[in-house]
Structures are given as C-alpha cells and as structure tokens.
Design an enzyme around this catalytic site. Structure first.
Site, PDB file in Angstrom:
ATOM      1  N   CYS A 119      21.861  92.635  94.157  1.00  0.00           N
ATOM      2  CA  CYS A 119      20.546  92.849  93.547  1.00  0.00           C
ATOM      3  C   CYS A 119      20.490  94.183  92.830  1.00  0.00           C
ATOM      4  O   CYS A 119      19.806  94.314  91.826  1.00  0.00           O
ATOM      5  CB  CYS A 119      19.454  92.758  94.601  1.00  0.00           C
ATOM      6  SG  CYS A 119      19.812  93.733  96.051  1.00  0.00           S
ATOM      7  N   GLU A 166      12.021  92.305  98.620  1.00  0.00           N
ATOM      8  CA  GLU A 166      13.129  93.002  97.971  1.00  0.00           C
ATOM      9  C   GLU A 166      13.702  92.009  96.970  1.00  0.00           C
ATOM     10  O   GLU A 166      14.306  91.013  97.361  1.00  0.00           O
ATOM     11  CB  GLU A 166      14.139  93.441  99.024  1.00  0.00           C
ATOM     12  CG  GLU A 166      15.025  94.548  98.543  1.00  0.00           C
ATOM     13  CD  GLU A 166      16.316  94.033  97.970  1.00  0.00           C
ATOM     14  OE1 GLU A 166      16.354  93.783  96.745  1.00  0.00           O
ATOM     15  OE2 GLU A 166      17.262  93.856  98.734  1.00  0.00           O
ATOM     16  N   GLY A 199      15.346  88.123  97.761  1.00  0.00           N
ATOM     17  CA  GLY A 199      15.802  87.033  96.914  1.00  0.00           C
ATOM     18  C   GLY A 199      15.305  87.228  95.494  1.00  0.00           C
ATOM     19  O   GLY A 199      15.075  88.358  95.065  1.00  0.00           O
ATOM     20  N   SER A 200      15.110  86.134  94.804  1.00  0.00           N
ATOM     21  CA  SER A 200      14.743  86.232  93.390  1.00  0.00           C
ATOM     22  C   SER A 200      13.295  86.666  93.219  1.00  0.00           C
ATOM     23  O   SER A 200      12.435  86.403  94.070  1.00  0.00           O
ATOM     24  CB  SER A 200      14.959  84.877  92.725  1.00  0.00           C
ATOM     25  OG  SER A 200      14.144  83.905  93.333  1.00  0.00           O
ATOM     26  N   GLU A 223      18.354  89.237  84.829  1.00  0.00           N
ATOM     27  CA  GLU A 223      19.335  89.450  85.892  1.00  0.00           C
ATOM     28  C   GLU A 223      20.354  88.310  85.847  1.00  0.00           C
ATOM     29  O   GLU A 223      20.000  87.151  86.067  1.00  0.00           O
ATOM     30  CB  GLU A 223      18.619  89.477  87.247  1.00  0.00           C
ATOM     31  CG  GLU A 223      19.557  89.690  88.417  1.00  0.00           C
ATOM     32  CD  GLU A 223      18.831  89.768  89.759  1.00  0.00           C
ATOM     33  OE1 GLU A 223      17.985  88.900  90.043  1.00  0.00           O
ATOM     34  OE2 GLU A 223      19.130  90.695  90.533  1.00  0.00           O
ATOM     35  N   LYS A 258      15.230  82.534 108.321  1.00  0.00           N
ATOM     36  CA  LYS A 258      15.946  81.448 107.659  1.00  0.00           C
ATOM     37  C   LYS A 258      17.087  82.018 106.823  1.00  0.00           C
ATOM     38  O   LYS A 258      16.866  82.733 105.853  1.00  0.00           O
ATOM     39  CB  LYS A 258      15.029  80.641 106.731  1.00  0.00           C
ATOM     40  CG  LYS A 258      15.743  79.394 106.220  1.00  0.00           C
ATOM     41  CD  LYS A 258      15.013  78.711 105.082  1.00  0.00           C
ATOM     42  CE  LYS A 258      15.314  79.319 103.750  1.00  0.00           C
ATOM     43  NZ  LYS A 258      16.730  79.224 103.335  1.00  0.00           N
TER      44      LYS A 258
END
Ligand code: NAI
Ligand code: MG
Length: 802
Positions: free
Chosen positions: A305, A271, A249-250, A402, A197
């Site tokens: 990231c 990750e 992602g987060s 972040e 996705k």
C-alpha cells in the site's frame, strides 16, 4: 587484462557465475496442510468449525490448488460475534499483566513456528521466502512482543480508558500474517475480543495462527477467525454486536465501509491505498537511491500500500538515474517464491495480474514510454516483470491510480517546491521517501508532504513502535506505537461524581434588551452578520432567524448562512493555513489574548447567555469563567503537545510529529453556547488548524458577540470562521466539501449519520457524538482527547551512520 577462456581469472568466474537453484523445502508446510486434509472451516469460540461450502486457495506461483477454505456465511459471523461477546467480560477483567503474558506467549510461538509460517505464506501469496522469512514473520513476532508491553502498561499509560468491546477486523492479502498481527496485537492489548476475516486469496497463515492461539491457551472466543469473501466482510461490518471496525484494503471498499458504519457509533480505522512519491534531489547518493527504488516498488512485487510507485527526480540527474535503474533491473531475479535467491516472486492472483496488465497498457496508450528488462518471466503462474515508465504526465492514469504491481512511473521536477506540489498531487497520502544528502532539505520537505509516514534516505521501514497510517483517501487511524493503541481503547465510565451545578432557574419573562432602546426611537438594527476571513460578512441570502429564549422571549436575530457562505468560509480557512506554521508560543499568546479580552467583557457575555438560555446568572457566569479557563488550557497546550521519538530497531530515529489536520469543520451542540464552541474551536486552533464553526443553532448569539473579541485579538483572518444557521444543513455542506479535511459534529444521531455518509467523498476524518458532554467538567471538556482529534501523527524515519 585479456580473457583466456582456457584459464579464467577469479574475476571472470565471478562475472559468469550463475545462480543455482536454492529452494526452501515445502515439506513441513505440505505436511501441515495434509494434517488438515487441505480443508479449513472457521476458528470460532476456541474450536474449528466443520468445513462447509468452500473455495479454492491457490499457490499463484504454480497455479495449483493447495487447500480449500470455507466461505463464511452470515450465520458464521453471528456465531463468531456471539463467541467474542461472551468472551469479552472475562478478557476485559483480566489483569493487564495476564493479558501481557498471553501476548508474550503468542510472540514466542510465532518465533517457534516461523519456518512453517514463512513457507506457508510464500506458497499462499507468492511473495519470496527471503521476504517472508526475513521481514514478514519477524515483524509479526515483534508486533506481539511490543504489544505485550502495551498490555502490561495499559492501566497506567491509558488511565481512564478501557476496551472498546468486540472488534471486527478485515485484512488484505499483500501481507497476510503481518496485517493480522497489526490488527490482533493492539486489540488484545487493549482488552478487546475480536472477529477477523483474512483475505480470500491468502487465508492459510491465519489458519496456522489459529493453532498458535490454541496452543498458548488463549481463552476461547477472544480471537475468532472467519474465512470468506467481501460479503463475509460486509456481514462483520454490519453486525450490531461489533463495536469497532478496523480495515486494511482498497480505498473503494474503505469508502463502502465508511458509509455502512455511518451513524452506527462504531469506531472506525481505515488503512487504504496509496500512490506514494519517492523523491530524489540532485545531491542524493544515486547508488543508494537505486537500491531504495528496488525496495520501494519491487519489494513484494509492488503489492504494497505504501509502495514508492511515483519516482520524482530532479531534472538534472534524471537521465543518469534512469540508466542506472535499467542496469539494476536487468539484474533482478524473478522466479519461484521458495527459491532463496530470487528478488521477486509471483503476483497474488490472476485478477490482480490482469489489472496490472491493463493499467500498463493504458500507460502505453496514453503515450508514456514503457521499459522492461530483457530477461523473460516464467510463463506458468502469475508473474509480471519489473516495469519502468518514463515520459509520464502527472495527470495520466498511471501517475494517479494505484497499480499495486511492480510498475514504477517516473516524473521530473525542477525545484523543491515543485517536488512537493507533484508529490501532493494525488488524493492519497500514505507514505513518501525523500532522498538527499542535505538533512536541512529532507527535514524541510518531510512536513510539507501529505503522508502519514516519511522515510528519509530509506523506504518501506516498519516497526511495531512507530505508527503507520494515512492522510486523506489513504484513510485514518494509525497502527503501531502509542498512536495505534488509541484506536483500541475508549474513554471509560467516569469514576468521580459530576460537579454539582447551580439549579436551573425557572423561566422568567424578561423584556428583550434590543426593544428597550430609550427615547421612543426605533432601535438601531444590530442584526449580526457571519464571521468570514476575519471580517463580519453579510450572509449570501438575506434571511435571518429569530432567536428566542426557552420561554419564548425574543433575544435577537441571527443570519441564516447557506451553502455559498460555507464555501466562502472554507476558502478563507484555506487561505489561512499559514497558521499551521506559526510557532506554538505564538498560538499560545493569541489564545491567552482572546481569553483576556473575553474576561474584560465577562459581564456582557454572562448576560447574553442568561437571556438566551435562561439558565440563571450563576450558571451563565460559570460558563463564561470556564470559557476563559478553557482558552487558557489550550494556550497552555499550544507549545506542549509534543510529538515523540520512537525507539525503533534501526540505526536511526522515527520522529512522530503531531501535525494539524488542516481545515476542520466544527458543528457545536446546544447546552453551553459559548463554552461548547470554545471547547472545540480552541484545541483545533491551538494545534494549528483553521476552522469553520457552526455554533449552537438555538443560542447562536454568544458566538456572534464573540466576533468582536476575535477582531481585537490578533488572530489571523480565516483561522476561525463562524457561520450561523441550520446546523445540520450547514454541517452537511461542510462534510461534503472536498477541501475540508476533518469534520467534528455534535448533535443528533441522524445528523451524525449524515455527516459520516457525506465524509466518504474525500474520506475526511470525522469526530461525531450525540452524547451530552458536560463542558463545565474539565475531565469531559478538555485535554489530550481533543488534541489527538485535532492532529495527525506523521512518522519521519531518519536513519543515521555511514
Ligand atoms: P479489497 O479491498 O476488495 O479487499 C480487502 C479485504 O476486504 C478482503 O479481505 C476482502 O474480502 C474484503 N472486502 C471486500 N469487499 C468488502 C466489503 N464490501 N465489506 C467488507 N469487506 C470487504 O481489495 P482487493 O479486491 O483484494 O484488491 C483490489 C485493489 O485494492 C488492489 O489492486 C489494490 O489497488 C487495492 N488494495 C490495497 C491494499 C492496501 O493495503 N492498501 C490491500 C489490498 C488491495
Ligand atoms: Mg493464495
């Protein structure tokens, strides 16, 4: 020289020259969108689905809708997983060479269409064409080339391993096509099929990629792309037909996925976010540092990231560096992403822009000094200027959270030790940059930083041959390199028949030993204790549990450890972390010495195992002998589990170091009480970890007997701590403990689920299993699989040359 406006010198002209517009044409990309009527369905089973209920795809630089993309439903995900399952057997059965050919063809096609892909990516994401053209897309091609190689070498370099099956992949919007490549290339090389996705903000390059796999004739169903939002992602995560989830992602969503997959047996790699330090020592070349900072935090508008978002500067040079940075920031150019001469483009979406604004305001409110260049940002579209904070407290929000935008926070330090302490003062551990002209200092600092990647005098270097991934709340698993391929293969079915085992002896009643004390005197109480910090420790609670053999004969008592005992053991394990810095030779010597001491008491342990398990003396003896051999195996490995020097295309090297994870909790299974424990504890200890071991619950007395061996074997206190009692309850306490960095669990599926759920608190690495490993079998019971589980790979990039 005086300046005469009437006759300017070349130097004058150079200084006053301005950039003209240098737009990259969007004609080809618009034509491509037009060909699809700006509407996309999903790519499932080798065909496009009819566009359904759709959402807008926006160019953040213009705020204009450039396409509409279908929001994937659960039924769409079902169809995609079904297509991937159907395609799996044939794809898996292809020769490695045939899969290599496909990957190679994809790489070629990416290169052929690179201009379209670069422009489309810029339009969809807002990042500059300079970056998409020179960094994103070339790295995408490189990834497929590199993994065409792993596909080719799969059966020799990953002998005994095979495809995991159907892989679900969910990617973010900051490097849309690159993250797709990082996910798809190793999955295909490993023989898996997949459902991916794309991020809802940036689906377009993935749609172009679908055409590429179509064009190269990849068998239908091998790659399936389903568009949509978080709910679509969740449907992939929850799908029972998916065997592995790979997510970038987060951290927030990573945690949700960790919990959602708990107990499912799905392999997982995450990750996640970061707050990476960029550390500058006072001997660093400051002009290089300034360019490094530009790449660290203003590359891709800071939506990276591993962005170097925390600038840590040695006190004496801080003022000078900040002044230089401000000068440089004045000269950064921000504007239309398709302009070939801009440094910075747009922020991906209004919601992200809002988040950046809020966090910056919070920084100001918390008392830090904010600075932005004097030039103005375009007012249309999502733009945010490069921003520099000074006077930042290490504990303030902007130093901890972040921001995922072009915002740099600066802090100072005095000594290298202090720099490491501040660098590690975050729950994350993705990347770090270290700037110094002293190679000694750089290579001393790099291993001390909790991060999967460390760049020396450089930043944001990536390559398909080097692993990328985090420690702690930045996630686990690696992408790229050999270390990344392990995420996409699993141990194959065994070919060789299992070793024949001595038959189980019928349960014989025997008088319990302890009761047979002579002279009619009551036996001396020998209730064992726990083993914590190198000493036998009384359990916190006064309870013990009776240990009986399978036929019901009492064989002794074991203390009932509790939450407090576990906490003490974790503390001891932490205090012993110097073990990780012991030499491999030293660790090997100690493991051999433990083996030697066990050999000297082999008869005693054989008798103990036999009385506890009633397995018969022959099998008990075999277990003890195998335990001695296992200790030798890891003594052997202790100075041989080498890292690697990856061949990356820079003038320099990427050193892949195997580092201990830290404190590992180990909950053992029941079948071989001594061998099962040592099969897990020995590899952990050999690689420099410290441990808290919960031995077999039913047969813990071989473990408690083992204290005596540990006490006489020179093992530093706290390296192995042993707590007996209710395994699942104790293991859960370990899994919940934020100072435990990994948790290994063998037992029931429900127990494994509880461990995986609890581990989400600090995103600790878990290794759970509810299969019945035959520890007597060397193939199943020892080797690199265990060493990999016990280590994190850290890639240290060291460029060289002037
Ligand atoms: P996100 O983590 O929500 O989105 C990443 C991907 O996960 C998207 O494809 C999204 O559709 C999907 N997703 C969302 N919820 C899901 C769920 N419950 N189950 C499965 N998939 C799900 O990130 P978002 O909201 O786009 O950005 C928010 C913040 O996350 C950023 O400000 C940044 O701090 C961080 N982030 C970090 C990234 C990284 O590479 N480390 C990448 C993107 C965002
Ligand atoms: Mg977009």
């Amino acid at each position: 020289m005086a300046t005469n406006p009437a006759s300017p010198t070349v130097a004058d002209i150079f200084k006053t020259m301005d950039y003209g517009p240098a737009p990259e044409s969007d004609k080809e990309a618009l034509a491509w969108l037009g060909k699809h009527h700006q509407k996309f369905g999903h790519y499932i089973g080798g065909a496009w689905t009819k566009p359904g209920k759709a959402f807008d795809v926006i160019n953040p630089a213009t705020a204009k809708v450039i396409a509409r993309v279908t929001d994937g439903t659960k039924a769409d995900v079902d169809a995609a997983v079904a297509a991937a399952s159907k395609a799996l057997p044939a794809w898996k059965a292809l020769s490695p060479h045939a899969r290599a050919r496909y990957l190679y063809a994809i790489a070629r096609a990416v290169q052929k269409h690179s201009r379209l892909l670069a422009v489309l990516e810029s339009m969809d994401n807002g990042k500059s064409i300079r970056e998409t053209r020179d960094i994103d897309i070339p790295l995408v091609a490189r990834h497929f080339y590199h993994h065409a190689g792993w596909a080719q070498l799969l059966d020799t370099e990953f002998a005994g391993y095979e495809a995991i099956g159907v892989v679900g992949q969910i990617i973010p919007w900051n490097f849309p096509l690159l993250m797709l490549a990082w996910k798809i290339a190793p999955a295909l090389a490993g023989g898996n099929t997949l459902v991916l996705k794309p991020a809802e903000f940036t689906p377009l390059s993935a749609m172009a990629f679908a055409e590429i796999v179509h064009e190269v004739g990849l068998p239908p169903g091998v790659v399936n792309l389903v568009n949509g939002h978080g709910e679509t992602g969740a449907a992939i995560v929850d799908h029972p037909g998916v065997d592995k989830i790979a997510f970038t992602g987060s951290t927030e969503v990573g945690r949700i996925i960790r919990k959602a997959t708990a107990g499912s047996g799905k392999k997982l790699s995450l990750e996640l976010g970061g707050k990476s330090p960029f550390i500058v020592y006072d001997d660093a070349d400051l002009d290089s540092v300034v360019e490094g900072v530009v790449d660290a935090i203003w590359f891709n508008q800071g939506q990276v990231c591993c962005a170097g978002s925390r600038l840590l500067v040695q006190e004496g040079i801080a003022e000078r560096l900040v002044a230089k940075l401000r000068l440089r920031m004045e000269k950064l150019r921000l504007g239309s992403p398709l302009d070939k001469a801009v440094d910075m483009g747009a922020i991906v979406a209004p919601v992200q822009l809002e988040r950046i604004r809020e966090l910056v305001q919070q920084g100001v409110d918390e008392g830090a000094t904010m600075w932005q260049p004097s030039w103005a940002c375009p007012t249309e579209g999502c733009f945010y200027p490069p921003t520099l904070f000074t006077d930042v407290q290490p504990s303030s929000t902007i130093a901890q959270v972040e921001i995922f935008g072009p915002v740099l926070v600066t802090m100072t330090f005095r000594t290298p030790e202090e720099s490491v302490a501040i660098a590690n003062n975050t729950p994350y551990g993705l990347a770090a940059s270290v700037w110094t002209e002293s190679i000694n200092l750089a290579l001393d600092i790099a291993p001390k930083i909790k991060a999967g990647v460390v760049w020396v005098n450089s930043t944001n270097l990536f390559d398909a041959a080097a692993g990328f991934g985090g420690y702690r709340e930045s996630g686990f698993g690696r992408e790229g390199g050999r270390e990344g391929m392990w995420e996409y293969v699993k141990r194959g079915e065994r070919r060789a028949p299992k070793v024949a085992q001595p038959a189980k002896r019928p349960a014989a009643r025997k008088a319990p030993r302890a009761a047979s004390a002579g002279g009619g005197l009551p036996p001396v109480d020998r209730t064992p204790k726990l083993f914590i910090a190198g000493k036998q420790a009384r359990p916190d609670g006064a309870y013990t549990r009776r240990i009986v053999s399978p036929s019901g004969a009492p064989v002794g008592e074991a203390p009932e450890g509790n939450r407090k005992d576990i906490r003490n053991a974790v503390e001891a394990a932490h205090a012993a972390k110097g073990w990780g810095r012991a030499t491999g030779h030293n660790r090997a010597q100690i493991l051999y010495y433990i083996a030697e001491n066990l050999a000297a008491r082999a008869d005693e342990f054989t008798a103990r195992i036999e009385s506890m398990t009633e397995c018969g003396s022959e099998l008990a003896r075999a277990e003890v002998d195998a335990s001695i051999a296992r200790l030798f195996t890891y003594g052997a490995w202790a100075d041989k589990y080498d890292g690697a020097v990856h061949s990356v295309p820079i003038r320099g090297v990427a050193i892949a170091m195997n580092e201990p994870i830290g404190v590992i909790g180990i909950a053992c299974d029941e079948r071989y009480p001594l061998l099962g424990m040592l099969s897990l504890a020995a590899p952990a200890v050999a690689t420099g970890n410290t441990t808290i071991v919960i031995p077999s619950q039913r047969h813990p007395l071989a473990a408690t007997d083992f204290y005596a061996i540990l006490e006489t074997s020179d093992l530093p206190a706290g390296v192995i701590n042993i707590v007996t009692g209710d395994k699942d309850a104790l293991a859960k306490v370990l899994a919940e403990h934020d100072d435990v960095e990994a948790m290994w669990y063998r037992g029931g599926r429900e127990g494994a689920k509880a461990i995986e759920l609890a581990s989400a608190s600090n995103m600790k690495r878990t290794w759970t299993a509810w299969d019945d490993r035959d520890w007597l079998d060397r193939d199943e019971g020892e080797g690199r699989e265990f060493l990999r589980a016990a280590t994190n790979v850290k890639n240290i990039w060291v460029p060289y040359g002037e």
